[in-house]
Design an enzyme around this catalytic site. Structure first.
Site, PDB file in Angstrom:
ATOM      1  N   LYS A  18       0.899  -1.184  -0.034  1.00 42.12           N
ATOM      2  CA  LYS A  18       0.060   0.074  -0.056  1.00 42.12           C
ATOM      3  C   LYS A  18       0.952   1.258  -0.180  1.00 42.12           C
ATOM      4  O   LYS A  18       1.766   1.424   1.095  1.00 42.12           O
ATOM      5  CB  LYS A  18      -0.979   0.153   1.260  1.00 42.12           C
TER       6      LYS A  18
HETATM    7  C1  E4P Z   1      -8.316   0.780   3.442  1.00 35.61           C
HETATM    8  O1  E4P Z   1      -7.556   0.123   2.796  1.00 35.61           O
HETATM    9  C2  E4P Z   1      -8.052   1.550   4.679  1.00 35.61           C
HETATM   10  O2  E4P Z   1      -7.325   0.452   5.690  1.00 35.61           O
HETATM   11  C3  E4P Z   1      -9.476   1.633   5.611  1.00 35.61           C
HETATM   12  O3  E4P Z   1     -10.668   1.466   4.631  1.00 35.61           O
HETATM   13  C4  E4P Z   1      -9.461   3.203   6.014  1.00 35.61           C
HETATM   14  O4  E4P Z   1     -10.735   3.216   6.766  1.00 35.61           O
HETATM   15  P1  E4P Z   1     -11.089   4.299   7.883  1.00 35.61           P
HETATM   16  O5  E4P Z   1     -11.280   5.674   7.336  1.00 35.61           O
HETATM   17  O6  E4P Z   1     -12.152   3.817   8.642  1.00 35.61           O
HETATM   18  O7  E4P Z   1      -9.751   4.526   8.884  1.00 35.61           O
END
Ligand code: E4P
Length: 218
Positions: free
Chosen positions: A85
């Site tokens: 990521k």
């Molecule tokens: C996606 O890859 C992220 O890990 C995640 O969806 C972030 O979500 P949040 O806004 O609830 O932290």
């Protein structure tokens, strides 16, 4: 639409995988810290990969392009299932353009605009993750962005897949499916909300009661 689980909690992953509906996992530094992983990040990721056997996103922590590339190359050796990521920024795009030529799959994270998604796709990201809930939080329709990205990638036949991320409730999943997101990554609590419906619960209880009358048991 496929479903990924958005968590770093091994128990949640183990429980969700049993349902046979999860084909990947997304983690991020906040989720890892919440799950309280001890120091050995690599072993924990490898355990997740052994459970899921699908794409498992692990976020780089470096900020300079060269360091991001080195870190991503190292993370990619942990398991054939690992995706890296990388957040949207100039350094991130530079890193993605190098990594994609090495067949390292990248999930472009923290995506908040169509332009960012397009740049990620052009740089060679395998996935882009628009953060729906966080956009909703600041008064912008997050699902509208998912729809725009899906349309744009379709129109220009870009192979990058769209992950609806930062999902907060089951209606987000419904809309993600309606607008054609390839994947929604959901917290465990939302997955359970997707399973349950009060009429199903009542229906099961009533069938059980009625079956006792037929069989004379109970
Ligand atoms: C996606 O890859 C992220 O890990 C995640 O969806 C972030 O979500 P949040 O806004 O609830 O932290």
């Amino acid at each position: 639409m496929r479903l990924f689980l958005d968590t770093a909690d091994i128990k949640q992953i183990r429980d969700a995988v049993k349902l046979g509906v999860i084909s990947g996992v997304t983690t991020n530094p906040s989720l890892v810290s919440k799950a309280g992983w001890p120091g050995d990040y690599k072993s924990a990721v490898q355990e997740i990969c052994s459970l899921v056997k699908g794409p498992v996103s692990v976020e780089v922590l470096s900020v300079e392009p060269e360091a991001m590339i080195e870190e991503a190359r190292s993370i990619a050796t942990w398991s054939p299932h690992v995706n890296v990521k990388i957040p949207v920024c100039a350094a991130g795009l530079e890193a993605i353009s190098v990594l994609s030529k090495e067949n390292i799959k990248v999930n472009l994270t923290l995506c908040f605009s169509l332009n960012q998604a397009l740049l990620g796709a052009l740089a060679g990201a395998t996935y882009v993750s628009p953060f729906v809930g966080r956009l909703d939080d600041v008064g912008q329709d997050g699902m509208e962005l998912v729809a725009q990205i899906v349309q744009c990638f379709d129109r220009y036949r870009l192979p990058t897949q769209v992950i609806a991320a930062s999902i907060r409730h089951p209606m987000h999943c419904v809309t993600a499916a309606e607008v054609g997101a390839h994947i929604a990554t959901v917290p465990y609590s939302v997955l359970m909300q997707m399973v349950n419906h009060p009429l199903t619960t009542v229906g099961i209880a009533r069938f059980l009661e009625d079956s006792k009358k037929t069989t004379g048991k109970g």
